[in-house]
Design a protein around this motif. Structure first.
Motif, PDB file in Angstrom:
ATOM      1  N   SER A  65     -52.370 -33.742  -6.338  1.00 20.36           N
ATOM      2  CA  SER A  65     -52.180 -33.501  -7.589  1.00 20.36           C
ATOM      3  C   SER A  65     -53.114 -32.396  -8.202  1.00 20.36           C
ATOM      4  O   SER A  65     -52.632 -31.459  -8.650  1.00 20.36           O
ATOM      5  N   ALA A  66     -54.427 -32.128  -7.411  1.00 21.64           N
ATOM      6  CA  ALA A  66     -55.269 -31.234  -7.664  1.00 21.64           C
ATOM      7  C   ALA A  66     -54.751 -29.919  -7.026  1.00 21.64           C
ATOM      8  O   ALA A  66     -54.827 -28.790  -7.520  1.00 21.64           O
ATOM      9  N   ALA A  67     -54.134 -29.914  -5.827  1.00 23.37           N
ATOM     10  CA  ALA A  67     -53.557 -29.056  -4.975  1.00 23.37           C
ATOM     11  C   ALA A  67     -52.360 -28.232  -5.664  1.00 23.37           C
ATOM     12  O   ALA A  67     -52.393 -27.125  -5.683  1.00 23.37           O
ATOM     13  N   HIS A  68     -51.737 -29.125  -6.181  1.00 23.59           N
ATOM     14  CA  HIS A  68     -50.397 -28.581  -7.026  1.00 23.59           C
ATOM     15  C   HIS A  68     -50.707 -27.857  -8.266  1.00 23.59           C
ATOM     16  O   HIS A  68     -50.423 -26.834  -8.487  1.00 23.59           O
ATOM     17  N   ALA A  69     -51.988 -28.512  -9.029  1.00 26.44           N
ATOM     18  CA  ALA A  69     -52.413 -27.532  -9.919  1.00 26.44           C
ATOM     19  C   ALA A  69     -53.050 -26.264  -9.665  1.00 26.44           C
ATOM     20  O   ALA A  69     -52.819 -25.451 -10.296  1.00 26.44           O
ATOM     21  N   ALA A  73     -51.790 -22.610 -10.961  1.00 26.67           N
ATOM     22  CA  ALA A  73     -52.723 -21.833 -11.416  1.00 26.67           C
ATOM     23  C   ALA A  73     -52.657 -20.464 -11.159  1.00 26.67           C
ATOM     24  O   ALA A  73     -52.741 -19.372 -11.839  1.00 26.67           O
ATOM     25  N   LEU A  74     -52.561 -20.426  -9.415  1.00 25.17           N
ATOM     26  CA  LEU A  74     -52.643 -19.024  -9.005  1.00 25.17           C
ATOM     27  C   LEU A  74     -51.238 -18.433  -9.089  1.00 25.17           C
ATOM     28  O   LEU A  74     -51.184 -17.128  -8.900  1.00 25.17           O
ATOM     29  N   LEU A  75     -50.169 -19.268  -9.174  1.00 28.70           N
ATOM     30  CA  LEU A  75     -48.883 -18.498  -9.456  1.00 28.70           C
ATOM     31  C   LEU A  75     -48.961 -18.063 -10.947  1.00 28.70           C
ATOM     32  O   LEU A  75     -47.920 -17.158 -11.160  1.00 28.70           O
ATOM     33  N   SER A  76     -49.962 -18.181 -11.734  1.00 28.21           N
ATOM     34  CA  SER A  76     -49.903 -17.665 -13.067  1.00 28.21           C
ATOM     35  C   SER A  76     -50.224 -16.161 -13.431  1.00 28.21           C
ATOM     36  O   SER A  76     -50.871 -15.573 -12.353  1.00 28.21           O
ATOM     37  N   ASP A  77     -49.573 -15.530 -14.111  1.00 26.82           N
ATOM     38  CA  ASP A  77     -50.054 -14.203 -14.364  1.00 26.82           C
ATOM     39  C   ASP A  77     -51.558 -13.903 -14.876  1.00 26.82           C
ATOM     40  O   ASP A  77     -51.959 -12.872 -14.924  1.00 26.82           O
ATOM     41  N   ARG A 160     -53.593 -10.898  -3.689  1.00 32.71           N
ATOM     42  CA  ARG A 160     -53.121 -12.390  -4.516  1.00 32.71           C
ATOM     43  C   ARG A 160     -52.154 -12.982  -3.690  1.00 32.71           C
ATOM     44  O   ARG A 160     -52.336 -14.230  -3.952  1.00 32.71           O
ATOM     45  N   ASP A 161     -51.511 -12.458  -2.917  1.00 32.47           N
ATOM     46  CA  ASP A 161     -50.426 -13.493  -2.086  1.00 32.47           C
ATOM     47  C   ASP A 161     -51.133 -14.111  -1.122  1.00 32.47           C
ATOM     48  O   ASP A 161     -50.838 -15.209  -0.728  1.00 32.47           O
ATOM     49  N   ASP A 162     -52.259 -13.663  -0.473  1.00 34.65           N
ATOM     50  CA  ASP A 162     -52.841 -14.487   0.536  1.00 34.65           C
ATOM     51  C   ASP A 162     -53.549 -15.478  -0.014  1.00 34.65           C
ATOM     52  O   ASP A 162     -53.505 -16.730   0.459  1.00 34.65           O
ATOM     53  N   GLU A 163     -53.970 -15.471  -1.383  1.00 36.93           N
ATOM     54  CA  GLU A 163     -54.815 -16.617  -2.071  1.00 36.93           C
ATOM     55  C   GLU A 163     -53.675 -17.519  -2.270  1.00 36.93           C
ATOM     56  O   GLU A 163     -53.697 -18.755  -2.270  1.00 36.93           O
ATOM     57  N   ARG A 164     -52.279 -17.359  -2.731  1.00 34.00           N
ATOM     58  CA  ARG A 164     -51.258 -18.121  -3.091  1.00 34.00           C
ATOM     59  C   ARG A 164     -50.837 -19.081  -1.782  1.00 34.00           C
ATOM     60  O   ARG A 164     -50.459 -20.025  -1.758  1.00 34.00           O
ATOM     61  N   VAL A 165     -50.663 -18.221  -0.807  1.00 35.86           N
ATOM     62  CA  VAL A 165     -50.234 -18.657   0.497  1.00 35.86           C
ATOM     63  C   VAL A 165     -51.324 -19.984   0.884  1.00 35.86           C
ATOM     64  O   VAL A 165     -50.731 -20.889   1.174  1.00 35.86           O
ATOM     65  N   ALA A 166     -52.660 -19.566   0.900  1.00 36.44           N
ATOM     66  CA  ALA A 166     -53.793 -20.692   1.165  1.00 36.44           C
ATOM     67  C   ALA A 166     -53.398 -21.845   0.244  1.00 36.44           C
ATOM     68  O   ALA A 166     -53.326 -22.910   0.952  1.00 36.44           O
ATOM     69  N   ALA A 167     -53.231 -21.552  -0.837  1.00 42.06           N
ATOM     70  CA  ALA A 167     -53.050 -22.735  -1.886  1.00 42.06           C
ATOM     71  C   ALA A 167     -51.803 -23.619  -1.426  1.00 42.06           C
ATOM     72  O   ALA A 167     -51.696 -24.946  -1.638  1.00 42.06           O
TER      73      ALA A 167
END
Length: 435
Positions: A65-69, A73-77, A160-167
């Protein structure tokens, strides 16, 4: 021209067997012979194990759940790196506008020079030439500024995308952990329920099964590539490589599949069947129960079970894996054991494909990091009545498949999967606009 950037591939497919297998299924002890048995755990011990499995599952659910949240959050503008990327794109757009204006100024300055009349004074000619020179210098500077701004856009978008990929990968791993924890919890709960139903308290009630590496389950004839819309027949050979007769041997099999990306399960499009010695009707493997009992299986002997794999024509190209294993039980002393769980991986080719002559699928242990590298242990195989690997005199029991849920099935549960959760983060942008 639009550019499609795929920033993440599927989270690695995994085949896992929960550690709780040691409590819910035959206890594995590499340093103990197959004939040696262990005492059953008590109800209190099983309750403690079930509570621990539940706590682990609850923790896994919370982590998922925490990982999904975190990913949401990182996909938000409004995420910091998303804001930075947007600012960089705005700056690049301003730089592009400035470059366009500077280029136009050069064009205008050249036109002014060309438009000077023959009667123009030297001062007028000098002024027009100076204006052109300054405009050309400004255009060069604007070009350099635009290039720098574009580079900052690429840097900001990559960050930005590297952070999203890691998440996304973290979420995929958390989903996998939750699936394994659920399988372990289910196995623990079922083991506890079974023990309570039997009224056992451990101690002298009976033996607990152990691993038997010389009881082997080997598939032959399963191709490494199977086209959708076709079916293949192959063989499961069950071999008793020990020096004692096994009164009852219960083979077990299961199958799973995904599309090529690993994102979509297609288990409903692949069908694994077996043929009973007492019937000419093919029976579908249900992934939870044993197949017919082999009774008996003498020392050094083997028995064969006919198998069939059918893949629907609507199945996409992808990957499949078949797992085989089994247990044995002896009467009246009650000793028992389990064969190593083997996996056989194969490719699913698109309907209409003609794979041609391909090798058989190779075996590998479920915990082997390199599939297909580990072969079943059949060393020290002893022949029956002087004939190596001769068929047993006994047969598959005519009473049908065992109604008891396979201990191997309890252990594998939902964790035996290829293509665990995966996340794709995709961005399209147009050259020049960075949209």
């Amino acid at each position: 021209m639009k550019i499609r950037r795929i920033l993440a591939t599927a989270v690695a497919a995994a085949v896992t067997t929960p550690a709780f297998m040691l409590s819910a299924t035959p206890a594995f002890a590499d340093d103990k012979p197959a004939a040696q048995t262990q005492q059953k755990p008590s109800i209190a011990e099983l309750e403690k194990a079930a509570a621990a499995a539940k706590a682990a599952y609850d923790d896994a659910v919370a982590a998922e759940s925490a990982a999904h949240a975190a990913l949401e959050a990182l996909l938000s503008d409004t995420a910091p790196l998303a804001v930075a990327a947007k600012a960089a794109e705005a700056a690049a757009a301003d730089a592009a506008t400035a470059k366009t204006e500077a280029d136009q100024a050069v064009v205008d300055a050249k036109a002014a020079v060309d438009a000077l009349p023959e009667t123009a004074t030297e001062e007028e000619k000098t002024a027009a030439a100076t204006t052109l020179t300054e405009a050309e210098a400004a255009a060069v500077a604007a070009g350099e500024a635009k290039a720098a701004a574009d580079a900052k856009v690429v840097e900001a978008l990559d960050a930005r995308d590297d952070e999203r990929v890691a998440a996304a990968r973290t979420l995929g791993q958390a989903q996998k952990a939750t699936k394994a924890a659920l399988a372990a919890k289910t196995a623990a709960d079922e083991a506890l329920a079974k023990a309570k139903a039997e009224g056992g308290e451990g101690g002298e009630d009976g033996p607990f099964c152990v691993a038997e590496a010389k009881l082997t389950m080997v598939l032959t004839g399963l191709p490494s590539t199977v086209a959708a819309g076709t079916k293949v027949d192959f063989n499961l050979r069950v071999t008793n490589g020990t020096d004692k007769t096994m009164d009852k041997v219960l083979p077990f099999a299961t199958i799973e599949a995904t599309d090529r990306s690993g994102l979509k399960g297609i288990d409903d499009l692949v069908h694994l069947q077996w043929l009973s010695a007492s019937s000419s009707t093919w029976k579908t493997v249900d992934n939870r129960h044993y197949m017919d009992t082999i009774s008996p299986l003498k020392a050094g002997a083997h028995a064969d079970v006919k198998m069939r794999l059918t893949i629907d024509a609507s199945a996409p190209a992808g990957n499949g894996v078949t797992f085989v294993g089994g247990d044995y039980f002896n009467d009246p002393n009650g000793d028992c054991g389990s064969a190593d769980f083997e996996r056989y991986e194969f490719l699913i080719a698109a309907a209409g494909s003609k794979p041609g002559k391909v090798d058989d699928a190779k075996p590998g242990k479920v915990d082997d990091a390199k599939p297909g590298k580990t072969k079943p242990n059949t060393s020290d195989l002893k022949p029956q009545s002087g004939a190596t690997a001769s068929p047993v005199s006994g047969s598959l029991a005519a009473t049908g498949s065992s109604s008891a849920t396979s201990q191997l099935a309890l252990a594998s549960g939902a964790a035996l999967a290829i293509g665990a959760g995966a996340v794709f983060v995709v961005r399209r942008r147009k050259a020049g606009s960075h949209a």
